[in-house]
Design a protein around this motif. Structure first.
Motif, short mmCIF file in Angstrom:
data_model
loop_
_atom_site.label_atom_id
_atom_site.label_comp_id
_atom_site.label_asym_id
_atom_site.label_seq_id
_atom_site.Cartn_x
_atom_site.Cartn_y
_atom_site.Cartn_z
N ARG A 37 -9.33 42.58 3.62
CA ARG A 37 -8.09 42.46 2.84
C ARG A 37 -8.42 42.20 1.36
N ASP A 76 1.61 42.94 3.63
CA ASP A 76 1.41 44.28 4.19
C ASP A 76 0.56 45.19 3.31
N ALA A 77 0.71 45.04 1.99
CA ALA A 77 -0.05 45.92 1.08
C ALA A 77 -1.54 45.67 1.26
N GLN A 80 -2.67 47.15 4.71
CA GLN A 80 -2.82 48.62 4.72
C GLN A 80 -4.05 49.04 3.91
N SER A 83 -7.16 48.30 5.90
CA SER A 83 -7.42 49.23 6.98
C SER A 83 -8.01 50.54 6.45
N TRP A 142 6.21 39.69 12.19
CA TRP A 142 7.42 39.69 11.36
C TRP A 142 7.89 38.24 11.14
N GLU A 156 9.26 47.99 9.38
CA GLU A 156 8.10 48.24 8.51
C GLU A 156 6.86 47.54 9.07
N VAL A 157 7.07 46.33 9.59
CA VAL A 157 5.94 45.59 10.19
C VAL A 157 5.43 46.37 11.40
N ASP A 159 5.63 49.60 12.00
CA ASP A 159 4.91 50.80 11.55
C ASP A 159 3.54 50.46 10.97
N ASP A 160 3.49 49.35 10.24
CA ASP A 160 2.21 48.91 9.66
C ASP A 160 1.18 48.66 10.76
N GLN A 163 0.16 51.99 12.56
CA GLN A 163 -0.75 52.82 11.74
C GLN A 163 -2.14 52.21 11.66
N ARG A 164 -2.18 50.90 11.48
CA ARG A 164 -3.50 50.25 11.33
C ARG A 164 -4.30 50.34 12.63
#
Ligand code: C5P
Length: 207
Positions: A37, A76-77, A80, A83, A142, A156-157, A159-160, A163-164
């Motif tokens: 991170r 989240d930024a 992502q 990852s 969340w 959004e959480v 999806d994050d 994806q990760r």
């Protein structure tokens, strides 16, 4: 080497478990996700692309490993970006020695991440692989983000995390996969106490 290796999917409860095991044994704990991170966030702050190996390498080499706790890396930024930079082989290699040195701490260490039992400490005597359904993990993360004062939207959480996990499983280096000798722990239906009790029962037979 008295290492407890905790790996698993994002927001599976592995961090909480790792901290509790570290407390129970009096071991030091390293959340290795923070390393990635911090690298990811440094690339973003420099205006770089987290998938660019040159930007990733520059960030990892400039990283102040002693100051990890000083930044808020939970958003989240950062996740992502982490990852993405974590799929760059040179970034993983640059973080290897620090993690292995930490694993050598006395009287022991707990490390949590994605590749502790497979790459960082393949000889760890106790390995736990933690997971839970995507829905369960998204709801937990969340709520945790809201509690920490972050603005967070459930979808959004969700999806994050999706994806990760997908990126972590598919990458060529150190993909997210349980070590063959890991204890598999699905925390979907378990409280944090039950997760701890089940993991402790396994770990105490190994170390
Ligand atoms: O564990 P956490 O969600 O904080 O990790 C953020 C990201 O860092 C993960 O999605 C993963 O891509 C990467 N990571 C990794 N190897 C580790 C720890 C984290 O690739 N040991």
């Amino acid at each position: 080497m008295t290492v407890i290796a905790i790996d698993g999917t994002a927001a599976s409860g592995k961090g909480t478990l790792a901290r509790r095991l570290a407390d129970a044994y009096g071991f030091d704990h390293l959340d290795t996700g923070l390393l990635y991170r911090a690298v990811g966030l440094a690339v973003l702050r420099a205006g770089g692309d987290p998938e660019d190996p040159i930007a990733g390498l520059a960030a990892v080499l400039a990283l102040d490993l002693g100051a990890l706790g000083d930044q808020d890396l939970r958003g989240d930024a950062a996740a992502q970006a982490a990852s993405r930079v974590s799929a760059i082989p040179g970034v993983r290699t640059a973080l290897l020695d620090f993690q292995r040195a930490f694993a050598g701490r006395k009287p022991g260490a707990v490390l949590d991440g994605r590749d502790i039992g497979t790459v960082i400490c393949p000889d760890a005597p106790a390995k736990v692989f933690v997971t839970a359904t995507l829905e369960t993990r998204a709801e937990r993360r969340w709520k945790e983000l809201l509690q920490r004062g972050h603005e967070a939207i459930y979808t959004e959480v969700f999806d994050d995390l999706r994806q990760r996990d997908e990126r972590d499983r598919r990458r060529a280096v150190a993909p997210l996969v349980p070590a063959s000798d890991a204890f598999l722990l699905d925390t979907s239906q378990l409280t944090a106490d039950q997760v701890f009790d089940q993991a402790l029962a396994f770990v105490s037979r190994r170390i």
